[in-house]
Design an enzyme around this catalytic site. Structure first.
Site, PDB file in Angstrom:
ATOM      1  N   ASN A   5      -5.425   5.539  -0.871  1.00  0.00           N
ATOM      2  CA  ASN A   5      -4.734   6.043   0.320  1.00  0.00           C
ATOM      3  C   ASN A   5      -4.306   7.499   0.166  1.00  0.00           C
ATOM      4  O   ASN A   5      -4.230   8.231   1.154  1.00  0.00           O
ATOM      5  CB  ASN A   5      -3.534   5.159   0.669  1.00  0.00           C
ATOM      6  CG  ASN A   5      -3.968   3.915   1.433  1.00  0.00           C
ATOM      7  OD1 ASN A   5      -5.056   3.880   1.989  1.00  0.00           O
ATOM      8  ND2 ASN A   5      -3.137   2.895   1.439  1.00  0.00           N
ATOM      9  N   GLU A  42      -6.922  -1.975  -6.563  1.00  0.00           N
ATOM     10  CA  GLU A  42      -6.149  -1.002  -7.350  1.00  0.00           C
ATOM     11  C   GLU A  42      -5.067  -1.761  -8.104  1.00  0.00           C
ATOM     12  O   GLU A  42      -4.292  -2.513  -7.503  1.00  0.00           O
ATOM     13  CB  GLU A  42      -5.483   0.028  -6.428  1.00  0.00           C
ATOM     14  CG  GLU A  42      -6.440   1.042  -5.849  1.00  0.00           C
ATOM     15  CD  GLU A  42      -5.741   2.034  -4.913  1.00  0.00           C
ATOM     16  OE1 GLU A  42      -5.952   3.243  -5.078  1.00  0.00           O
ATOM     17  OE2 GLU A  42      -5.004   1.602  -4.004  1.00  0.00           O
ATOM     18  N   HIS A  47      -3.523  -3.950  -5.233  1.00  0.00           N
ATOM     19  CA  HIS A  47      -3.752  -3.501  -3.853  1.00  0.00           C
ATOM     20  C   HIS A  47      -5.205  -3.752  -3.452  1.00  0.00           C
ATOM     21  O   HIS A  47      -6.121  -3.119  -3.983  1.00  0.00           O
ATOM     22  CB  HIS A  47      -3.391  -2.005  -3.749  1.00  0.00           C
ATOM     23  CG  HIS A  47      -3.537  -1.449  -2.379  1.00  0.00           C
ATOM     24  ND1 HIS A  47      -4.004  -0.179  -2.130  1.00  0.00           N
ATOM     25  CD2 HIS A  47      -3.291  -1.992  -1.164  1.00  0.00           C
ATOM     26  CE1 HIS A  47      -4.024   0.034  -0.825  1.00  0.00           C
ATOM     27  NE2 HIS A  47      -3.607  -1.055  -0.214  1.00  0.00           N
ATOM     28  N   SER A  57       0.839  -1.202   0.000  1.00  0.00           N
ATOM     29  CA  SER A  57       0.000   0.000   0.000  1.00  0.00           C
ATOM     30  C   SER A  57       0.867   1.241   0.000  1.00  0.00           C
ATOM     31  O   SER A  57       0.374   2.349  -0.150  1.00  0.00           O
ATOM     32  CB  SER A  57      -0.910   0.006   1.226  1.00  0.00           C
ATOM     33  OG  SER A  57      -0.141  -0.057   2.399  1.00  0.00           O
TER      34      SER A  57
HETATM   35  N1  3HC Z   1     -14.270 -10.998   6.437  1.00  0.00           N
HETATM   36  C1  3HC Z   1     -15.342 -11.368   5.716  1.00  0.00           C
HETATM   37  N2  3HC Z   1     -16.559 -10.788   5.807  1.00  0.00           N
HETATM   38  C2  3HC Z   1     -16.688  -9.778   6.694  1.00  0.00           C
HETATM   39  C3  3HC Z   1     -15.630  -9.323   7.480  1.00  0.00           C
HETATM   40  C4  3HC Z   1     -14.373  -9.978   7.336  1.00  0.00           C
HETATM   41  N3  3HC Z   1     -13.300  -9.619   8.044  1.00  0.00           N
HETATM   42  N4  3HC Z   1     -16.068  -8.301   8.254  1.00  0.00           N
HETATM   43  C5  3HC Z   1     -17.370  -8.119   7.955  1.00  0.00           C
HETATM   44  N5  3HC Z   1     -17.743  -8.999   7.005  1.00  0.00           N
HETATM   45  C6  3HC Z   1     -19.058  -9.124   6.391  1.00  0.00           C
HETATM   46  C7  3HC Z   1     -20.078  -9.543   7.401  1.00  0.00           C
HETATM   47  O1  3HC Z   1     -20.102 -10.951   7.544  1.00  0.00           O
HETATM   48  C8  3HC Z   1     -21.367  -9.009   6.805  1.00  0.00           C
HETATM   49  O2  3HC Z   1     -21.823  -9.886   5.793  1.00  0.00           O
HETATM   50  P1  3HC Z   1     -23.431 -10.005   5.513  1.00  0.00           P
HETATM   51  O3  3HC Z   1     -23.886  -8.654   5.065  1.00  0.00           O
HETATM   52  O4  3HC Z   1     -23.497 -11.038   4.438  1.00  0.00           O
HETATM   53  O5  3HC Z   1     -24.045 -10.441   6.797  1.00  0.00           O
HETATM   54  C9  3HC Z   1     -20.917  -7.715   6.110  1.00  0.00           C
HETATM   55  O6  3HC Z   1     -19.495  -7.828   5.931  1.00  0.00           O
HETATM   56  C10 3HC Z   1     -21.209  -6.513   6.951  1.00  0.00           C
HETATM   57  O7  3HC Z   1     -20.602  -6.718   8.227  1.00  0.00           O
HETATM   58  P2  3HC Z   1     -21.258  -6.309   9.622  1.00  0.00           P
HETATM   59  O8  3HC Z   1     -22.755  -6.343   9.493  1.00  0.00           O
HETATM   60  O9  3HC Z   1     -20.624  -7.124  10.683  1.00  0.00           O
HETATM   61  O10 3HC Z   1     -20.752  -4.853   9.898  1.00  0.00           O
HETATM   62  P3  3HC Z   1     -20.832  -3.565   8.994  1.00  0.00           P
HETATM   63  O11 3HC Z   1     -22.111  -3.467   8.240  1.00  0.00           O
HETATM   64  O12 3HC Z   1     -20.421  -2.463   9.896  1.00  0.00           O
HETATM   65  O13 3HC Z   1     -19.671  -3.782   7.911  1.00  0.00           O
HETATM   66  C11 3HC Z   1     -17.483  -3.404   7.197  1.00  0.00           C
HETATM   67  C12 3HC Z   1     -18.349  -3.990   8.284  1.00  0.00           C
HETATM   68  C13 3HC Z   1     -17.659  -4.192   5.911  1.00  0.00           C
HETATM   69  C14 3HC Z   1     -16.042  -3.537   7.672  1.00  0.00           C
HETATM   70  C15 3HC Z   1     -17.918  -1.901   6.958  1.00  0.00           C
HETATM   71  O14 3HC Z   1     -17.978  -1.221   8.169  1.00  0.00           O
HETATM   72  C16 3HC Z   1     -16.969  -1.169   6.041  1.00  0.00           C
HETATM   73  O15 3HC Z   1     -17.054  -1.294   4.818  1.00  0.00           O
HETATM   74  N6  3HC Z   1     -16.072  -0.360   6.636  1.00  0.00           N
HETATM   75  C17 3HC Z   1     -15.080   0.399   5.880  1.00  0.00           C
HETATM   76  C18 3HC Z   1     -13.911  -0.516   5.579  1.00  0.00           C
HETATM   77  C19 3HC Z   1     -12.872   0.181   4.791  1.00  0.00           C
HETATM   78  O16 3HC Z   1     -12.927   1.356   4.473  1.00  0.00           O
HETATM   79  N7  3HC Z   1     -11.815  -0.587   4.469  1.00  0.00           N
HETATM   80  C20 3HC Z   1     -10.680  -0.044   3.742  1.00  0.00           C
HETATM   81  C21 3HC Z   1      -9.611   0.248   4.726  1.00  0.00           C
HETATM   82  S1  3HC Z   1      -8.237   0.996   3.928  1.00  0.00           S
HETATM   83  C22 3HC Z   1      -7.325  -0.305   3.376  1.00  0.00           C
HETATM   84  O17 3HC Z   1      -7.625  -1.461   3.566  1.00  0.00           O
HETATM   85  C23 3HC Z   1      -6.100   0.077   2.614  1.00  0.00           C
HETATM   86  C24 3HC Z   1      -4.847  -0.117   3.388  1.00  0.00           C
HETATM   87  O18 3HC Z   1      -3.776   0.076   2.486  1.00  0.00           O
HETATM   88  C25 3HC Z   1      -4.699   0.829   4.564  1.00  0.00           C
END
Ligand code: 3HC
Length: 286
Positions: free
Chosen positions: A191, A153, A141, A120
């Site tokens: 990012n 990405e 990514h 990243s």
């Molecule tokens: N693995 C697989 N599935 C997962 C999971 C995981 N670790 N975490 C959550 N899920 C699934 C759940 O099982 C659920 O599935 P369903 O709808 O079929 O029941 C679905 O995702 C939604 O989960 P929850 O209901 O438990 O919770 P939320 O609705 O709050 O969703 C989230 C959780 C998907 C993490 C959501 O909050 C989200 O999209 N957050 C933003 C995440 C984000 O921005 N990520 C990018 C980070 S930056 C990055 O990665 C780049 C790096 O370089 C820094």
């Protein structure tokens, strides 16, 4: 277009296990490599736990579950990667470690194998330069959690060929992801835009603009983000955010990428976010 069947995933931590799972669920045979049996077992356990939940929710059936598991081939050796069509590297964010790995893979893999790095923050071009096939190296990514996040990405190093980009674009789409292409510049697309926003939210909190809950609810409900910026920072890991911010600041020398003092102090205090049980919020279960 190259016929892609066998995928290698080197590194089975949080991101690597997600990528391996999604590739296996998309019908690929996947060799998954970790440096020791303990880490490999932990990674496979993580994949099975996610698939178990999917079965319990009726998202997949038992047949899909077993088919996915049977396509995953865990190993602690590098040699089984020799015949892979695409290898995705998901190891520590250290340039020396990545260059060493890619040089080793370059020696054992067939000439057509494409190498992708999930970095990243590091220059994909520098990773590619460690091989004798820099035209067949690119960035791929993924985002956490990999099975849920719809984006990948695709990063073009200075040396990446059009053919390699095309193959990886098709591969990303077969994984069910939307593929966006970016040049090899720090932070790529996501990012570069996300990190200054998260740092700004931390500055706002540090300056006493509003409570953490109000800052998070402001962006969750006022801008329809799935998580507020402080919750998302905890989710990413404050050490990771601090590290990526420093890389961006070092390269661009622009104040919007400079990590605020509060972030540095939280990292120094071991308040690393969700994984540590404490960050902007407490996570008693972690
Ligand atoms: N693995 C697989 N599935 C997962 C999971 C995981 N670790 N975490 C959550 N899920 C699934 C759940 O099982 C659920 O599935 P369903 O709808 O079929 O029941 C679905 O995702 C939604 O989960 P929850 O209901 O438990 O919770 P939320 O609705 O709050 O969703 C989230 C959780 C998907 C993490 C959501 O909050 C989200 O999209 N957050 C933003 C995440 C984000 O921005 N990520 C990018 C980070 S930056 C990055 O990665 C780049 C790096 O370089 C820094």
């Amino acid at each position: 277009m190259a016929d892609i069947q066998l995928i290698g995933v080197v590194g089975c931590g949080l991101m690597g296990s997600g990528i391996a799972q999604v590739a296996a669920q998309s019908g690929y045979e996947v060799i998954v490599r970790e440096v020791n049996q303990e880490l490999l077992d932990a990674g496979m356990k993580r994949i099975k736990a996610v698939l178990d939940k999917d079965v319990a929710k009726g998202k997949i059936n038992q047949e899909d579950y077993h088919a996915t598991i049977s396509r995953l081939h865990p190993t602690i050796e590098l040699e089984p990667m020799a015949d892979a069509d695409i290898i995705i590297e998901v190891i520590v964010e250290q340039i020396a470690a990545k260059r060493e790995l890619f040089a080793a893979l370059d020696r054992i893999c067939k000439p057509q194998t494409i190498f992708a790095t999930n970095t990243s923050s590091l220059p994909v071009t520098e990773v590619a330069a460690a091989t004798k096939r820099p035209d067949r190296v690119a960035g791929l990514h993924f985002f956490n959690p990999v099975p849920v996040m719809k984006l990948v990405e695709l990063v073009r190093a200075l040396s990446t060929s059009q053919e390699t980009l095309f193959t990886l674009q098709q591969f990303g789409e077969r994984l069910g992801k939307t593929v966006v292409q970016a040049q090899d510049t720090p932070g790529f697309i996501v990012n570069r835009l996300l990190v200054p926003y998260l740092l700004d939210a931390i500055r706002c909190f540090g300056e006493g603009l509003a409570s953490r809950e109000d800052i998070d609810n402001g962006m969750k409900l006022g801008a329809s983000h799935p998580m507020g910026p402080l919750t998302l920072s905890d989710f990413i890991g404050l050490d990771t955010l601090y590290y990526v911010a420093n890389v961006l600041f070092d390269e661009y020398k622009e104040s919007r990428f400079a990590p605020p003092p509060l972030l540095r102090r939280m990292v120094l205090a071991g308040m690393l976010g969700k994984k540590a049980g404490k960050g902007f919020y407490d996570y008693p279960q972690a």
